[in-house]
Every structure is written in structure tokens, then in C-alpha cells.
Motif scaffolding. Sequence first.
Motif, PDB file in Angstrom:
ATOM      1  N   ALA A   1      -2.348  -1.877  -8.895  1.00  0.00           N
ATOM      2  CA  ALA A   1      -2.278  -3.328  -8.775  1.00  0.00           C
ATOM      3  C   ALA A   1      -0.816  -3.730  -8.901  1.00  0.00           C
ATOM      4  O   ALA A   1      -0.019  -3.038  -9.544  1.00  0.00           O
ATOM      5  CB  ALA A   1      -3.118  -4.016  -9.844  1.00  0.00           C
ATOM      6  N   VAL A   2      -0.475  -4.844  -8.265  1.00  0.00           N
ATOM      7  CA  VAL A   2       0.891  -5.371  -8.311  1.00  0.00           C
ATOM      8  C   VAL A   2       0.838  -6.769  -8.904  1.00  0.00           C
ATOM      9  O   VAL A   2       0.065  -7.621  -8.440  1.00  0.00           O
ATOM     10  CB  VAL A   2       1.517  -5.427  -6.902  1.00  0.00           C
ATOM     11  CG1 VAL A   2       2.925  -6.024  -6.956  1.00  0.00           C
ATOM     12  CG2 VAL A   2       1.542  -4.031  -6.273  1.00  0.00           C
TER      13      VAL A   2
ATOM     14  N   PRO B   1      -4.608  -4.640  -4.830  1.00  0.00           N
ATOM     15  CA  PRO B   1      -4.512  -6.067  -5.144  1.00  0.00           C
ATOM     16  C   PRO B   1      -3.104  -6.487  -5.554  1.00  0.00           C
ATOM     17  O   PRO B   1      -2.383  -5.752  -6.222  1.00  0.00           O
ATOM     18  CB  PRO B   1      -5.491  -6.241  -6.315  1.00  0.00           C
ATOM     19  CG  PRO B   1      -6.388  -5.056  -6.261  1.00  0.00           C
ATOM     20  CD  PRO B   1      -5.557  -3.942  -5.715  1.00  0.00           C
ATOM     21  N   VAL B   2      -2.750  -7.701  -5.148  1.00  0.00           N
ATOM     22  CA  VAL B   2      -1.519  -8.342  -5.579  1.00  0.00           C
ATOM     23  C   VAL B   2      -1.908  -9.580  -6.377  1.00  0.00           C
ATOM     24  O   VAL B   2      -2.666 -10.431  -5.895  1.00  0.00           O
ATOM     25  CB  VAL B   2      -0.627  -8.740  -4.390  1.00  0.00           C
ATOM     26  CG1 VAL B   2       0.611  -9.504  -4.873  1.00  0.00           C
ATOM     27  CG2 VAL B   2      -0.218  -7.503  -3.602  1.00  0.00           C
TER      28      VAL B   2
ATOM     29  N   GLN C   1       0.764  -8.075  10.263  1.00  0.00           N
ATOM     30  CA  GLN C   1       0.780  -6.620  10.372  1.00  0.00           C
ATOM     31  C   GLN C   1      -0.628  -6.040  10.475  1.00  0.00           C
ATOM     32  O   GLN C   1      -0.797  -4.826  10.455  1.00  0.00           O
ATOM     33  CB  GLN C   1       1.503  -6.019   9.165  1.00  0.00           C
ATOM     34  CG  GLN C   1       2.942  -6.508   9.014  1.00  0.00           C
ATOM     35  CD  GLN C   1       3.603  -5.971   7.759  1.00  0.00           C
ATOM     36  OE1 GLN C   1       3.051  -5.133   7.043  1.00  0.00           O
ATOM     37  NE2 GLN C   1       4.809  -6.447   7.479  1.00  0.00           N
ATOM     38  N   GLY C   2      -1.628  -6.922  10.530  1.00  0.00           N
ATOM     39  CA  GLY C   2      -3.003  -6.468  10.671  1.00  0.00           C
ATOM     40  C   GLY C   2      -3.541  -5.786   9.437  1.00  0.00           C
ATOM     41  O   GLY C   2      -4.470  -4.971   9.531  1.00  0.00           O
ATOM     42  N   ARG C   3      -2.998  -6.130   8.260  1.00  0.00           N
ATOM     43  CA  ARG C   3      -3.420  -5.444   7.032  1.00  0.00           C
ATOM     44  C   ARG C   3      -4.151  -6.401   6.099  1.00  0.00           C
ATOM     45  O   ARG C   3      -3.977  -7.617   6.165  1.00  0.00           O
ATOM     46  CB  ARG C   3      -2.210  -4.833   6.320  1.00  0.00           C
ATOM     47  CG  ARG C   3      -1.612  -3.690   7.141  1.00  0.00           C
ATOM     48  CD  ARG C   3      -0.564  -2.915   6.359  1.00  0.00           C
ATOM     49  NE  ARG C   3       0.589  -3.742   6.072  1.00  0.00           N
ATOM     50  CZ  ARG C   3       1.088  -3.929   4.850  1.00  0.00           C
ATOM     51  NH1 ARG C   3       0.504  -3.386   3.809  1.00  0.00           N
ATOM     52  NH2 ARG C   3       2.163  -4.665   4.668  1.00  0.00           N
ATOM     53  N   HIS C   4      -4.968  -5.804   5.222  1.00  0.00           N
ATOM     54  CA  HIS C   4      -5.753  -6.566   4.258  1.00  0.00           C
ATOM     55  C   HIS C   4      -5.374  -6.153   2.834  1.00  0.00           C
ATOM     56  O   HIS C   4      -5.402  -4.960   2.498  1.00  0.00           O
ATOM     57  CB  HIS C   4      -7.260  -6.329   4.459  1.00  0.00           C
ATOM     58  CG  HIS C   4      -7.785  -6.856   5.745  1.00  0.00           C
ATOM     59  ND1 HIS C   4      -7.673  -6.162   6.932  1.00  0.00           N
ATOM     60  CD2 HIS C   4      -8.424  -8.022   6.048  1.00  0.00           C
ATOM     61  CE1 HIS C   4      -8.227  -6.856   7.907  1.00  0.00           C
ATOM     62  NE2 HIS C   4      -8.688  -7.989   7.398  1.00  0.00           N
ATOM     63  N   VAL C   5      -5.041  -7.129   2.017  1.00  0.00           N
ATOM     64  CA  VAL C   5      -4.761  -6.916   0.598  1.00  0.00           C
ATOM     65  C   VAL C   5      -5.388  -8.080  -0.165  1.00  0.00           C
ATOM     66  O   VAL C   5      -5.098  -9.242   0.143  1.00  0.00           O
ATOM     67  CB  VAL C   5      -3.235  -6.884   0.325  1.00  0.00           C
ATOM     68  CG1 VAL C   5      -2.954  -6.949  -1.166  1.00  0.00           C
ATOM     69  CG2 VAL C   5      -2.608  -5.636   0.914  1.00  0.00           C
ATOM     70  N   PRO C   6      -6.262  -7.831  -1.134  1.00  0.00           N
ATOM     71  CA  PRO C   6      -6.806  -8.944  -1.925  1.00  0.00           C
ATOM     72  C   PRO C   6      -5.703  -9.563  -2.779  1.00  0.00           C
ATOM     73  O   PRO C   6      -4.944  -8.855  -3.441  1.00  0.00           O
ATOM     74  CB  PRO C   6      -7.879  -8.280  -2.785  1.00  0.00           C
ATOM     75  CG  PRO C   6      -7.548  -6.835  -2.809  1.00  0.00           C
ATOM     76  CD  PRO C   6      -6.822  -6.532  -1.536  1.00  0.00           C
TER      77      PRO C   6
END
Length: 349
Positions: free
Chosen positions: A70-71, A96-97, A117-122
Motif C-alpha cells: 500500500a502507498v 492501493p494508494v 495508461q489503462g491501469r486500475h489502482v484503488p
Amino acid sequence: MRLAVLGAGAVGPGAAALAVSRGHEAALWSPRGGGTHGIGSSLTVQGALSGTARVDVAVDVARAIAGADAVLVCVPPHALGPVLRRITPMLAEGVPVLLAPSQSLAPLLLDRLLARQGRHVPIGALAAPPVVAERLAGDELRILALPERVEIAAVPAGAAPELAALCQSLFGMAFLPLSDALGAALAAHEPVLQAALVLGNVTRIEAGEDWDEHARLTPALCRLAERLDAERLDLARAHGHAVPSLTAALHRQSGVAEAPLPMMARALAEARHTPGLRGLDAAHLARSVTYGLALWLRLAAARGVPMPLTGAAVAVLEAMWGTGLSADDLLEGLDFSQLPKLLRDGHAR
């Protein structure tokens, strides 16, 4: 878990120490490098938490983020946009951020950067940081308070319960899921309190005097703060959110018993000295005005919610500071007409 903490003022090291005390690992990075100066391999902590916390001081942000589960981002609001743009290419898919506290609608900015960028991050939006702390020296800090509970929202909105459980594991207190990130922006009580304090103490600020925030929170300023807070609560209700009042939020943050605001102010002043602003630096007001009151006014205008006192406060502060205070870089590229959908689902990939 391994937590990457980006930001090394007081909250970042405090959150890192809290996570380490619960058996996690923490890496600490400072955007300008100065925040980690004097920290070797550990932090010495006193106050609500005491002992030694081993941390990994990272010389660059990529090293801090590498391998993190996690960040946690806890930088001042004026630095948040640049930091989010810097770290976006480095974030791992699905890690997760957490923004602590979340400022303005920063979660949507980060989501938009990731969507390109087509990316997924919760993305977790904390209404308040998990610690109230102060730095005593390079590697020494005092934990002034641990809040009883903290509201948290997410982008996409459905990730809030999962991120609340993650934060509870990291930091120990209860985290209450909100229906969307707008709730986190409206749950912040600091803009109300700071606006009242600044309006009532501008000559002290301009003269560079040493003054205590809570000692100068007189009954008249308490009335002003409560009126400003009533407008915030009305706006939150118009958007479907029930957020804590100013006194309830102060109780959660400080542990001081909830009571009429003047009584709480006296108790807080007796508990510790809280220095007020010094000097008419517009950056000092960014947290409360640019990323708080001014955002609320935009949201109010969209829903037809009257906030006359809030609008007057912003206008008077801008007149006294001699500059505009409403340019919110965290709203860059945000389509307000699509706000409900963006809060629920995030940007299209």
C-alpha cells in the motif's frame, strides 16, 4: 504488510511509526529530501505512542514504492498534484494508494492520470490523517493524538469497505466507509476552523506574532466557525452525506470531550500550544481556502445551495491577502458535469 509513506513532515513519520507498531514494515520518502534529514534507520516516538520504530528511508520515490502493499501519500496540498503526477508511472496495478488526508478531489485526479495508461489502482480518500503528530528533531516525534475513527471514501466508490479494512489493519482505529470521495472532501473540518481563526487574528499573523490557535478561539470566533460549519453541513446533506460537525470532528481528532466549542477551545489550549500562522503567505491558506472553502463554493453553486458566509469569508481573505486563493490545481481536467459517475466508477479505461 509493507507500507510506502510519501511525505516526511509530521504526519508521514507518525503514520509510519504507527504502522510499524502494529507489525508492519514502512518505507519513508520526502519529496524534497529535507523531511528525512536526520533519520537513520529508526524513529524515536513519544506521546500517545512511544518507543522506537524501524523505518527504511528511501532516497528516491521509486525505491520507496517498489514492493509496497500500500502507498500512503501525506504531503501538503500544494505538493499533492506534482507528487501524484510523479508517482503515477511507478504505481503497481491493484496496489492501493491512500491519500491522508485527501485534499479537494485529488482522488479523481490520480484516477484520471492512471486511466490514461489503462491501469486500475484503488484510491482511498481519508477525511483526516491517522495521527496528529509533531516533529521534535530529525528522528524524534511526538504523537499528540490518535483519532477514534476516520472517514474514508474510495475511487471507485465500491472499494471503500475494502480500503477501510486495510487502513484498520495498518493503523488500528476504526475507518468508516463513505459512499464517495466527495464525502471525504466535505468531512474535513479544518477549513472552517482555520478560516475563523485567520479572520479574527489577521493582525497577529501579519505582525508575525507568536499566538496560540485555541487560546485565541474566542466565543465570537466560535460563533463564526459554527455558522461556517452549518453551511458546510447543509452542503454535505445536499450531496447525500452526513458528515461530523466541527465539535464532533475535534473530539475524534484530539480526544477532548465534545462540548460547546468555546469549552473545547479552552481544553485544547490547556492541553498544548498550537502555533498560529505567521506572515501573509498565501500558501499558508491553501489548505483551508483553495482546497476547502473554494471547492465547497463550486459544489454549492452546482446544486444551488446558498453559502453566503463561506463566500464572504473567501472574498475577505482574498482582499486582505491581496491575491486570489481559489485556483485549485487538483481539479485540473475534471468534468463537473460527469461528477456523480466519476465518483462512482472513476474514469473510463
